[in-house]
Design a protein around this motif. Structure first.
Motif, mmCIF file in Angstrom:
data_model
loop_
_atom_site.group_PDB
_atom_site.id
_atom_site.type_symbol
_atom_site.label_atom_id
_atom_site.label_comp_id
_atom_site.label_asym_id
_atom_site.label_seq_id
_atom_site.Cartn_x
_atom_site.Cartn_y
_atom_site.Cartn_z
ATOM 1 N N GLU A 191 45.991 32.798 24.596
ATOM 2 C CA GLU A 191 46.261 32.139 25.869
ATOM 3 C C GLU A 191 47.496 32.750 26.533
ATOM 4 O O GLU A 191 47.517 32.960 27.741
ATOM 5 C CB GLU A 191 46.449 30.633 25.659
ATOM 6 C CG GLU A 191 46.562 29.866 26.953
ATOM 7 C CD GLU A 191 46.321 28.381 26.779
ATOM 8 O OE1 GLU A 191 46.960 27.603 27.508
ATOM 9 O OE2 GLU A 191 45.487 28.003 25.938
ATOM 10 N N TYR A 192 48.523 33.051 25.719
ATOM 11 C CA TYR A 192 49.696 33.764 26.233
ATOM 12 C C TYR A 192 49.252 35.100 26.825
ATOM 13 O O TYR A 192 49.715 35.515 27.892
ATOM 14 C CB TYR A 192 50.694 34.037 25.110
ATOM 15 C CG TYR A 192 51.689 32.936 24.828
ATOM 16 C CD1 TYR A 192 53.050 33.131 25.064
ATOM 17 C CD2 TYR A 192 51.291 31.709 24.299
ATOM 18 C CE1 TYR A 192 53.976 32.139 24.786
ATOM 19 C CE2 TYR A 192 52.202 30.714 24.018
ATOM 20 C CZ TYR A 192 53.550 30.924 24.260
ATOM 21 O OH TYR A 192 54.473 29.948 23.983
ATOM 22 N N ALA A 193 48.377 35.802 26.098
ATOM 23 C CA ALA A 193 47.928 37.117 26.527
ATOM 24 C C ALA A 193 47.152 37.041 27.839
ATOM 25 O O ALA A 193 47.395 37.819 28.769
ATOM 26 C CB ALA A 193 47.061 37.754 25.438
ATOM 27 N N ALA A 194 46.207 36.117 27.919
ATOM 28 C CA ALA A 194 45.405 35.976 29.132
ATOM 29 C C ALA A 194 46.289 35.617 30.314
ATOM 30 O O ALA A 194 46.145 36.159 31.424
ATOM 31 C CB ALA A 194 44.336 34.901 28.926
ATOM 32 N N ASN A 195 47.219 34.694 30.089
ATOM 33 C CA ASN A 195 48.139 34.275 31.134
ATOM 34 C C ASN A 195 48.965 35.459 31.629
ATOM 35 O O ASN A 195 49.106 35.690 32.825
ATOM 36 C CB ASN A 195 49.051 33.174 30.578
ATOM 37 C CG ASN A 195 49.762 32.389 31.650
ATOM 38 O OD1 ASN A 195 50.496 32.963 32.441
ATOM 39 N ND2 ASN A 195 49.556 31.083 31.660
ATOM 40 N N ALA A 196 49.477 36.254 30.674
ATOM 41 C CA ALA A 196 50.334 37.389 31.030
ATOM 42 C C ALA A 196 49.564 38.470 31.774
ATOM 43 O O ALA A 196 50.066 39.057 32.740
ATOM 44 C CB ALA A 196 50.970 37.976 29.773
ATOM 45 N N ILE A 197 48.336 38.753 31.325
ATOM 46 C CA ILE A 197 47.534 39.792 31.981
ATOM 47 C C ILE A 197 47.319 39.447 33.455
ATOM 48 O O ILE A 197 47.548 40.263 34.349
ATOM 49 C CB ILE A 197 46.184 39.974 31.270
ATOM 50 C CG1 ILE A 197 46.389 40.625 29.897
ATOM 51 C CG2 ILE A 197 45.237 40.815 32.127
ATOM 52 C CD1 ILE A 197 45.138 40.627 29.035
ATOM 53 N N ASN A 198 46.906 38.227 33.723
ATOM 54 C CA ASN A 198 46.651 37.843 35.106
ATOM 55 C C ASN A 198 47.936 37.710 35.911
ATOM 56 O O ASN A 198 47.984 38.045 37.094
ATOM 57 C CB ASN A 198 45.864 36.529 35.150
ATOM 58 C CG ASN A 198 44.383 36.749 34.938
ATOM 59 O OD1 ASN A 198 43.861 37.811 35.243
ATOM 60 N ND2 ASN A 198 43.699 35.755 34.407
ATOM 61 N N TYR A 199 48.996 37.240 35.262
ATOM 62 C CA TYR A 199 50.274 37.094 35.960
ATOM 63 C C TYR A 199 50.822 38.456 36.364
ATOM 64 O O TYR A 199 51.199 38.688 37.511
ATOM 65 C CB TYR A 199 51.276 36.362 35.076
ATOM 66 C CG TYR A 199 52.672 36.338 35.671
ATOM 67 C CD1 TYR A 199 52.974 35.518 36.756
ATOM 68 C CD2 TYR A 199 53.670 37.153 35.152
ATOM 69 C CE1 TYR A 199 54.231 35.511 37.312
ATOM 70 C CE2 TYR A 199 54.937 37.150 35.704
ATOM 71 C CZ TYR A 199 55.222 36.323 36.783
ATOM 72 O OH TYR A 199 56.470 36.328 37.332
ATOM 73 N N ILE A 200 50.872 39.398 35.397
ATOM 74 C CA ILE A 200 51.412 40.727 35.689
ATOM 75 C C ILE A 200 50.551 41.440 36.725
ATOM 76 O O ILE A 200 51.051 42.167 37.579
ATOM 77 C CB ILE A 200 51.523 41.551 34.393
ATOM 78 C CG1 ILE A 200 52.620 40.959 33.496
ATOM 79 C CG2 ILE A 200 51.817 43.016 34.689
ATOM 80 C CD1 ILE A 200 52.711 41.598 32.117
ATOM 81 N N ALA A 201 49.241 41.213 36.671
ATOM 82 C CA ALA A 201 48.345 41.860 37.634
ATOM 83 C C ALA A 201 48.678 41.452 39.065
ATOM 84 O O ALA A 201 48.548 42.254 39.998
ATOM 85 C CB ALA A 201 46.899 41.523 37.313
ATOM 86 N N THR A 202 49.126 40.220 39.267
ATOM 87 C CA THR A 202 49.465 39.792 40.627
ATOM 88 C C THR A 202 50.730 40.471 41.115
ATOM 89 O O THR A 202 50.935 40.618 42.321
ATOM 90 C CB THR A 202 49.669 38.263 40.703
ATOM 91 O OG1 THR A 202 50.825 37.889 39.943
ATOM 92 C CG2 THR A 202 48.452 37.527 40.201
ATOM 93 N N LEU A 203 51.592 40.911 40.197
ATOM 94 C CA LEU A 203 52.847 41.539 40.591
ATOM 95 C C LEU A 203 52.660 42.997 40.954
ATOM 96 O O LEU A 203 53.392 43.548 41.773
ATOM 97 C CB LEU A 203 53.874 41.435 39.455
ATOM 98 C CG LEU A 203 54.251 40.025 39.005
ATOM 99 C CD1 LEU A 203 55.294 40.108 37.904
ATOM 100 C CD2 LEU A 203 54.782 39.205 40.180
ATOM 101 N N ILE A 204 51.662 43.668 40.319
ATOM 102 C CA ILE A 204 51.487 45.092 40.568
ATOM 103 C C ILE A 204 50.228 45.362 41.388
ATOM 104 O O ILE A 204 49.890 46.489 41.659
ATOM 105 C CB ILE A 204 51.415 45.882 39.245
ATOM 106 C CG1 ILE A 204 50.221 45.436 38.398
ATOM 107 C CG2 ILE A 204 52.710 45.747 38.476
ATOM 108 C CD1 ILE A 204 50.062 46.226 37.113
ATOM 109 N N GLY A 205 49.504 44.302 41.746
ATOM 110 C CA GLY A 205 48.306 44.456 42.555
ATOM 111 C C GLY A 205 47.125 44.900 41.728
ATOM 112 O O GLY A 205 46.076 45.136 42.295
ATOM 113 N N GLN A 206 47.078 45.160 41.044
ATOM 114 C CA GLN A 206 46.091 45.559 40.065
ATOM 115 C C GLN A 206 46.714 46.798 39.442
ATOM 116 O O GLN A 206 47.068 47.676 40.292
ATOM 117 C CB GLN A 206 44.744 45.870 40.371
ATOM 118 C CG GLN A 206 44.229 45.053 41.365
ATOM 119 C CD GLN A 206 43.977 43.642 41.303
ATOM 120 O OE1 GLN A 206 44.815 42.860 41.007
ATOM 121 N NE2 GLN A 206 42.807 43.273 41.637
#
Length: 236
Positions: A85-100
């Protein structure tokens, strides 16, 4: 911690499993430097920074990338479902910061399918996708002490492993590259067609399985490297 440009949790994708942890908890586990340009999810038993700082973390000075660290709950030895859950949260969170960035990531991609759309490459070292045969033998003297959920969940016959693989977790969801060593003392088997690091269909999604002793036979990178040793193996 920067605020994401859009809401990504709980309702990112209708196929995502619900998050059971308050959003601020896994978000606080992410360290993002000002010069961030690459993401990592940690391995097992050590904080992410300690695991990667002296090896892949050095990429910053070599090829101008700087990783973000995700320090999973209790150094990732707690419940692997929580770690995922930490991993899924981080993947989507970081993706919003770099745009994909093992099992936690594979579980996250299985039960939070929205993560697959923002991961370009899943690069992993010494993973145990179908579990390991030697989990109960590695630390026999510490059996009563090292009694953490993830240790049992990584056993080849655990409910966690059976659930993951029955639900498609034995397949690569994104381009997946693994590097593994015959001499891994934690994860076995690590050679032949049944090596635990292998996802059989990685080539279909642009990935590869790299057996160090096979690819670098009679060369330095094909020497005796343990589970930890793959972190500083030349080819890896």
């Amino acid at each position: 911690m920067p605020a994401p440009s859009r809401e990504v949790y709980l309702s990112k994708d209708s196929g995502d499993a619900p998050y059971l942890i308050a959003q601020d908890i896994p978000r606080a586990a992410i360290y993002i430097p000002d010069s961030f340009s690459l993401g990592y999810i940690e391995g097992s038993a050590f904080p992410a920074g300690k695991t990667f700082h002296f090896n892949f973390g050095k990429l910053g000075s070599a090829i101008s990338v700087d990783p973000a660290w995700v320090n999973l709950s209790q150094a990732s030895v707690s419940d692997a479902q929580v770690n995922a859950e930490y991993a899924a949260n981080a993947i989507n969170y970081i993706a919003t910061l770099i745009g994909q960035s093992g099992l936690d990531i594979q579980w996250a991609q299985r039960y939070w399918p929205s993560t697959r759309t923002v991961v370009i490459d899943f690069i992993t070292r010494s993973p145990d996708f179908p579990g390991t045969l030697v989990g109960s033998l590695v630390y026999p003297a510490l059996e009563a002490v090292v009694c953490t959920p993830s240790r049992f969940q990584q056993g080849w016959d655990s409910s966690f492993i059976h659930t993951l693989r029955a639900d498609g977790g034995d397949s690569a969801y994104v381009s997946t590259t693994t590097a593994y060593s015959t001499f891994d003392e934690i994860v076995q088997p690590m050679s032949g067609p049944s090596a635990s690091a292998i996802l059989s269909d990685v080539r279909s999604v642009g990935g590869t399985n790299v057996h160090l002793q096979k690819e670098c036979a009679a060369k330095p990178a094909g020497a005796v490297y343990t589970h930890e040793g793959v972190l500083y193996n030349q080819l890896a």
